[in-house]
Design a protein around this motif. Structure first.
Motif, short mmCIF file in Angstrom:
data_model
loop_
_atom_site.label_atom_id
_atom_site.label_comp_id
_atom_site.label_asym_id
_atom_site.label_seq_id
_atom_site.Cartn_x
_atom_site.Cartn_y
_atom_site.Cartn_z
N THR A 37 -5.27 -2.65 -8.61
CA THR A 37 -6.85 -2.23 -8.08
C THR A 37 -7.06 -0.90 -7.74
N TYR A 38 -5.96 -0.15 -7.27
CA TYR A 38 -6.05 1.25 -6.93
C TYR A 38 -6.44 2.04 -8.48
N MET B 116 0.19 7.31 -6.50
CA MET B 116 -0.67 8.36 -6.39
C MET B 116 -0.21 9.77 -5.93
N SER C 55 -4.12 11.40 0.91
CA SER C 55 -4.48 10.14 1.14
C SER C 55 -5.50 9.80 1.97
N ASN C 56 -6.20 8.47 1.84
CA ASN C 56 -7.14 8.19 2.62
C ASN C 56 -6.82 7.19 3.75
N VAL D 47 1.53 1.95 -3.61
CA VAL D 47 0.41 2.46 -4.62
C VAL D 47 0.45 4.05 -4.06
N GLU D 48 0.37 4.34 -2.70
CA GLU D 48 0.47 5.67 -2.42
C GLU D 48 1.54 6.49 -3.07
N THR E 143 0.79 -0.92 -0.18
CA THR E 143 -0.04 -0.07 -0.13
C THR E 143 0.94 1.23 0.19
N VAL F 259 -1.84 -5.01 -6.27
CA VAL F 259 -2.50 -3.64 -5.33
C VAL F 259 -2.56 -2.29 -6.31
N ILE F 260 -1.34 -2.18 -6.99
CA ILE F 260 -1.68 -0.94 -7.81
C ILE F 260 -2.62 -1.25 -8.92
N ARG G 73 -7.80 1.06 -11.26
CA ARG G 73 -8.99 1.01 -11.66
C ARG G 73 -9.96 1.57 -10.93
N CYS H 128 -9.18 4.60 -8.95
CA CYS H 128 -8.75 5.96 -8.61
C CYS H 128 -8.36 6.71 -10.06
#
Length: 440
Positions: free
Chosen positions: A172-173, A145, A315-316, A141-142, A138, A169-170, A175, A177
């Protein structure tokens, strides 16, 4: 839902209010093949002691990592964790602090997070680090972004040599984001649409690559280079990603302070250049002085969704892996700079011995030109078969690459060697594989 007090009428009212006719419609985004169409093959009910006995029976089928020779890595590594780590993380000034919003009652937490950031920045060769992320995947992927925000572009190029789970993971994000991702094998196609290039160091197969030229090419086109590290102990020996020109360094910190623990929790590391700090996810602890001039620590940057408006947040991510970050900090402090270098050398030396001896076995080929404590060999038999036979003899002999990459060559085996592997462990793996190959 039988234990909830909703009547058929109240349930219908709830469904009507969101415009659907059945509860099943809430799950339409889950692929059909992943949804159950009937009950699992389990007893409908059991009492407590029957359930305990069933799970104890299942647990007895699992071989513990420390029960014998262990050569499994592929992103999570078994290292010795000093007993002092578990003792110290339970001290009251750390354990009783919840979140460090009130510095007057959270100096213990704030101080170790400050030390953690300092350690991470030094390891990565970067100027700033945040107070940790959930895990390496994660964090990666942060970073992607963040590169999108910094460059104003929305396309990431992922090396094929990045861990498959991190790539997943990247994807999925991407798709959900609104950015795209493409894989590359030999040379990335750098154009003005690309925000970042993601590489792993050492890569998924254990190979150590020099990214200095790639970093220069990226910088000349305004593209950020993201370097992923899954085995943080490697940075005790290798040139830091920052020295090679990385713009963002992300890592999995599990190797320091965190056991394998059946898969988690772990701790993600995140470091970058100071000029990008305001786009960094998570939060940053800084040093200050109080009204009496005494040294203290305080949150200095919190750009998370939890603190500011969603549309302004970086970020969330809504927490940091506090306890794991504390264990990381204590373990690395106990080692010190020299201790980390010695530990890294010990890992590499043992891996060198094993790779050399395995290469002498007829039919076995070492595929790496360079490596730290993990390498890939090609066997004369399917790696899955070899691993299963080794397990029958009490040896957890590595990870078949095809387990994570189903279309990969079936005979490739990923082997990791840490300081916990003994000379006897090495000999058992070498002799057993030798016997297995001679028996073909």
């Amino acid at each position: 839902m039988r234990y909830l007090a909703h009547t058929a009428a109240s349930r219908k009212a709830l469904l009507d209010s969101i415009g659907i006719s059945s509860v099943d419609e809430l799950f339409v985004d889950v692929p059909a093949q992943a949804r159950l169409t009937k009950l699992l093959d389990l007893p409908l009910h059991q009492n407590e002691w029957e359930v305990e006995r069933a799970f104890q029976s299942l647990a007895a089928n699992t071989r513990q990592a420390g029960a014998g020779p262990f050569f499994i890595g592929a992103g999570a590594y078994r290292h010795h964790i000093p007993a002092a780590v578990d003792h110290l993380i339970q001290r009251g000034e750390f354990l009783t602090s919840y979140t460090p919003y009130q510095p007057e009652i959270s100096q213990g937490t704030l101080q170790y997070l400050f030390e953690f950031q300092t350690q991470v920045a030094l390891l990565a060769g970067m100027e700033v680090a945040n107070a940790s992320m959930y895990d390496g995947a994660t964090a990666t992927v942060e970073a992607v972004m963040m590169a999108n925000r910094v460059t104003g572009r929305r396309k990431a190029l992922l090396s094929n040599n990045v861990h498959p789970h991190y790539q997943g993971v990247i994807q999925t994000y991407a798709r959900f984001c609104g950015f795209s991702e493409e894989k590359w094998e030999e040379t990335p196609l750098l154009d003005d649409q690309v925000s970042c290039v993601v590489v792993q160091y050492p890569n998924f197969y254990g190979e150590i690559e020099d990214f200095r030229n790639l970093a220069a090419n990226c910088q000349s086109k305004g593209i950020l280079l993201i370097v992923v590290v899954t085995e943080i102990i490697a940075l005790g020996l290798l040139m830091s990603p920052g020295e090679m020109g990385a713009d963002i360094v992300v890592a999995e910190g599990q190797s320091l302070g965190c056991g394998l623990n059946f898969g988690g929790p772990t701790v993600g590391l995140f470091a970058t250049r100071e000029k990008y700090m305001r786009q960094m996810p998570g939060r940053v602890v800084g040093q200050t002085v109080d009204c009496d001039g005494k040294r203290g620590w305080v949150l200095t940057l919190s750009a998370r969704e939890q603190h500011i408006r969603r549309e302004k947040a970086t970020s969330n991510i809504c927490t940091n892996s506090g306890l794991c970050a504390l264990a990381f900090t204590i373990h690395l402090t106990l080692l010190g700079e020299v201790g980390l270098q010695r530990l890294a050398k010990l890992n590499h030396q043992k891996a060198m011995v094993l790779a050399t001896e395995l290469s002498k076995i007829s039919g076995v080929k070492l595929l790496n030109k360079t490596f730290f404590n993990e390498f890939t060999i090609q066997l004369p038999i399917p790696a899955e078969t070899a691993v299963n036979e080794l397990a029958q003899q009490g040896i957890l002999g590595g990870v078949p690459v095809s387990r994570l990459l189903p279309n990969h060559r079936p005979n490739d085996l990923l082997i990791a060697v840490t300081e916990t592997v003994t000379e006897i462990d090495l000999q058992r793996l070498i002799l057993t594989l030798d016997t297995m190959c001679k028996g073909l």
